[in-house]
Each structure stands twice: as structure tokens, then as C-alpha cells.
Design a protein around this motif. Structure first.
Motif, mmCIF file in Angstrom:
data_model
loop_
_atom_site.group_PDB
_atom_site.id
_atom_site.type_symbol
_atom_site.label_atom_id
_atom_site.label_comp_id
_atom_site.label_asym_id
_atom_site.label_seq_id
_atom_site.Cartn_x
_atom_site.Cartn_y
_atom_site.Cartn_z
ATOM 1 N N ALA A 74 -10.310 -0.308 161.800
ATOM 2 C CA ALA A 74 -9.600 -1.197 162.731
ATOM 3 C C ALA A 74 -8.664 -0.395 163.625
ATOM 4 C CB ALA A 74 -8.824 -2.252 161.958
ATOM 5 N N ALA A 75 -7.975 0.594 163.054
ATOM 6 C CA ALA A 75 -7.051 1.424 163.828
ATOM 7 C C ALA A 75 -7.801 2.255 164.871
ATOM 8 C CB ALA A 75 -6.264 2.340 162.892
ATOM 9 N N TYR A 76 -8.983 2.733 164.504
ATOM 10 C CA TYR A 76 -9.765 3.543 165.448
ATOM 11 C C TYR A 76 -10.232 2.692 166.629
ATOM 12 C CZ TYR A 76 -13.050 7.080 167.090
ATOM 13 O OH TYR A 76 -13.711 8.018 167.852
ATOM 14 N N GLY A 77 -10.610 1.450 166.354
ATOM 15 C CA GLY A 77 -10.993 0.544 167.437
ATOM 16 C C GLY A 77 -9.823 0.241 168.360
ATOM 17 N N TYR A 127 -0.985 4.807 168.574
ATOM 18 C CA TYR A 127 -2.326 4.773 167.999
ATOM 19 C C TYR A 127 -2.878 6.165 167.701
ATOM 20 C CZ TYR A 127 -1.997 0.044 169.799
ATOM 21 O OH TYR A 127 -1.571 -1.238 170.056
ATOM 22 N N ALA A 128 -2.263 7.185 168.256
ATOM 23 C CA ALA A 128 -2.747 8.556 168.074
ATOM 24 C C ALA A 128 -1.589 9.488 167.779
ATOM 25 C CB ALA A 128 -3.504 9.021 169.319
ATOM 26 N N ALA A 129 -1.914 10.624 167.174
ATOM 27 C CA ALA A 129 -0.911 11.643 166.866
ATOM 28 C C ALA A 129 -1.605 12.995 166.831
ATOM 29 C CB ALA A 129 -0.240 11.350 165.524
ATOM 30 N N THR A 147 -10.838 11.358 162.991
ATOM 31 C CA THR A 147 -10.057 11.402 161.755
ATOM 32 C C THR A 147 -8.837 10.509 161.932
ATOM 33 O OG1 THR A 147 -10.753 13.666 161.273
ATOM 34 C CG2 THR A 147 -8.804 12.855 160.132
ATOM 35 N N VAL A 148 -8.652 9.599 160.996
ATOM 36 C CA VAL A 148 -7.532 8.662 161.063
ATOM 37 C C VAL A 148 -6.669 8.874 159.819
ATOM 38 C CG1 VAL A 148 -6.883 6.265 161.480
ATOM 39 C CG2 VAL A 148 -9.165 7.058 162.119
ATOM 40 N N GLU A 149 -5.363 9.068 160.033
ATOM 41 C CA GLU A 149 -4.448 9.323 158.931
ATOM 42 C C GLU A 149 -3.387 8.231 158.851
ATOM 43 O OE1 GLU A 149 -2.817 13.221 159.314
ATOM 44 O OE2 GLU A 149 -4.752 14.225 159.099
ATOM 45 N N LYS A 150 -2.939 7.958 157.630
ATOM 46 C CA LYS A 150 -1.934 6.920 157.435
ATOM 47 C C LYS A 150 -0.537 7.524 157.458
ATOM 48 C CE LYS A 150 -0.846 2.842 154.683
ATOM 49 N NZ LYS A 150 -1.205 2.022 153.508
ATOM 50 N N TYR A 151 0.169 7.281 158.555
ATOM 51 C CA TYR A 151 1.545 7.726 158.712
ATOM 52 C C TYR A 151 2.484 6.625 158.199
ATOM 53 C CZ TYR A 151 0.325 11.775 161.629
ATOM 54 O OH TYR A 151 -0.159 12.978 162.077
ATOM 55 N N GLU A 159 4.475 4.998 159.863
ATOM 56 C CA GLU A 159 4.480 3.933 160.874
ATOM 57 C C GLU A 159 3.155 3.177 160.933
ATOM 58 O OE1 GLU A 159 7.052 7.319 161.647
ATOM 59 O OE2 GLU A 159 4.871 7.189 161.612
ATOM 60 N N GLY A 160 2.143 3.705 160.284
ATOM 61 C CA GLY A 160 0.826 3.072 160.331
ATOM 62 C C GLY A 160 -0.271 4.104 160.528
ATOM 63 N N TRP A 161 -1.504 3.633 160.663
ATOM 64 C CA TRP A 161 -2.645 4.530 160.843
ATOM 65 C C TRP A 161 -2.639 5.133 162.245
ATOM 66 C CZ3 TRP A 161 -5.969 5.991 157.020
ATOM 67 C CH2 TRP A 161 -5.932 5.251 155.818
ATOM 68 N N ARG A 162 -2.939 6.436 162.334
ATOM 69 C CA ARG A 162 -2.992 7.136 163.610
ATOM 70 C C ARG A 162 -4.255 8.005 163.667
ATOM 71 N NH1 ARG A 162 0.576 4.008 164.169
ATOM 72 N NH2 ARG A 162 2.697 4.344 164.968
ATOM 73 N N VAL A 163 -4.904 7.991 164.835
ATOM 74 C CA VAL A 163 -6.037 8.895 165.051
ATOM 75 C C VAL A 163 -5.459 10.280 165.325
ATOM 76 C CG1 VAL A 163 -8.046 9.403 166.484
ATOM 77 C CG2 VAL A 163 -7.457 7.026 165.973
ATOM 78 N N THR A 164 -5.859 11.267 164.534
ATOM 79 C CA THR A 164 -5.305 12.612 164.693
ATOM 80 C C THR A 164 -6.319 13.603 165.274
ATOM 81 O OG1 THR A 164 -5.858 13.105 162.377
ATOM 82 C CG2 THR A 164 -3.619 12.306 162.843
#
Length: 201
Positions: free
Chosen positions: A72-75, A98-100, A181-185, A187-192
Motif C-alpha cells: 500500500a505504501a509503495y502504491g 513516502y520516500a527516504a 524496497t520499503v522500510e518501516k520508519y 513515522e511509517g513505511w518509506r520507499v528507500t
């Protein structure tokens, strides 16, 4: 003789009235006793009763939860990418939500280069054939790797002023494999990381 009969009749009447009164009194006492009884028959029983506690629901699999949230975060990340490239000022999008890391730096730098050339991107990006290839929830930062077919055939590069499409290489890929690659920060999920694989799909 007549006087004795008269006295006897008066006595009988008196005794009958006393008996009737006594019966009425007893009946009244009986009704009062039945209706009072400390109100136990009228008031509902509010005393606590034993209730059977239901067994706790089984907790969801952390890996399955991570997969669902990461996809869902990637979308959402790509929806924000559409906003980023469509606005020549770059102010309407909050891609940092949404990204980091590398994905954020690359997205901002590439969008800036596009806008400096007087171009923007309009239309929609489609994500198809998504598959989670790796899930790790055991470390300090949960992460999920997602393979996606990125379809940019309806994402047009146009002149920011005239809104006319610009010519692009005919052999460019408009549907290609990309690995995110999506990581859980906190603050929430971020695409890294978001890396095109150079393969059509």
C-alpha cells in the motif's frame, strides 16, 4: 321470649360483621406480605453472573501485515511521484512523506532536472504484476522488497507551458520491471530504493 330472639339476632349480625372484617384484614395483610417481600419479586436480579470469556483472537502474522502495508505504501509513493513530476514548482507534492534515503534523493533530483528543462509529466502510472520477493520483520527496521511491472505508457512528458508532448526515443521502455524496497520508519513505511531492472514486462 321475643326480646331474647331479638338480642340473639343482633349478636349474630355483630359476630358476622366482625368475622367479615377479620377476613378482609387477613386478606389485606396477606396481599401486603406477598407484594412487599422486600421488592424481590418486582425488581430484576442485578447480581453479577458468571460470564464465559471468549478466547483471545489469534494475532495476525507480522510478515503478512508487513507485506500488506508495504505494498500500500509503495502504491501511495507512486501516486505522490505523479504529483511531483506534474508540478514544475515541486511544491504541491510531499514525496518525503513516502520516500527516504536513496529513493527520495533520486526522485527529487530527477524531477528537478525535468522541470529545469521546462518539462513536466502528466497522466497516470500503473503498477501491475506486483509480487513481494522478500520480507524481513526480525530486524530493527522491518523491510519488504517488491517486484513490480511499472507501466508509464500513459505518463506523458509534455512542455510545461504549451502542454504539448515532446518527442522521446522510440525504443524506450514504457513497461519495465522495477524493484522497490520499503522500510518501516517510526513515522511509517518509506520507499528507500526504487531501481529499474532494464527489463520489459
Amino acid at each position: 321470649m321475643a326480646g331474647q330472639v331479638t338480642r340473639w339476632m343482633h349478636s349474630a349480625v355483630r359476630d358476622r360483621n366482625i368475622g367479615a372484617a377479620a377476613l378482609l384484614l387477613c386478606a389485606a395483610v396477606t396481599l401486603t406480605a406477598c407484594s412487599s417481600s422486600d421488592g424481590k419479586d418486582e425488581e430484576p436480579d442485578t447480581s453479577p453472573t458468571a460470564t464465559q470469556s471468549s478466547p483471545p483472537a489469534a494475532s495476525a502474522d507480522p510478515k503478512e501485515v508487513a507485506k500488506t502495508e508495504a505494498v500500500a505504501a509503495y502504491g501511495a509513493y507512486w501516486q505522490e511521484m505523479e504529483k511531483l513530476y506534474a508540478d514544475s514548482t515541486g511544491k504541491s507534492a510531499r514525496i518525503d512523506q513516502y520516500a527516504a534515503s536513496a529513493a527520495l534523493a533520486n526522485a527529487e533530483a530527477d524531477a528537478k532536472r525535468t522541470h529545469e528543462r521546462g518539462l513536466i509529466n502528466t497522466g497516470d502510472v500503473a503498477l501491475t504484476d506486483q509480487a513481494v520477493t522478500k520480507t524481513d520483520t526480525s530486524g530493527k527496521i522491518a523491510n519488504v522488497t517488491i517486484s513490480t511491472c511499472l507501466d508509464i505508457s500513459k505518463w506523458q512528458t509534455v512542455n510545461a507551458k504549451t502542454k504539448k508532448p515532446v518527442s522521446l526515443p522510440a525504443d524506450r521502455l514504457t513497461k519495465y520491471l522495477i524493484l522497490g524496497t520499503v522500510e518501516k520508519y517510526p513515522e511509517g513505511w518509506r520507499v528507500t530504493r526504487d531501481e529499474p531492472q532494464g527489463k520489459s514486462c
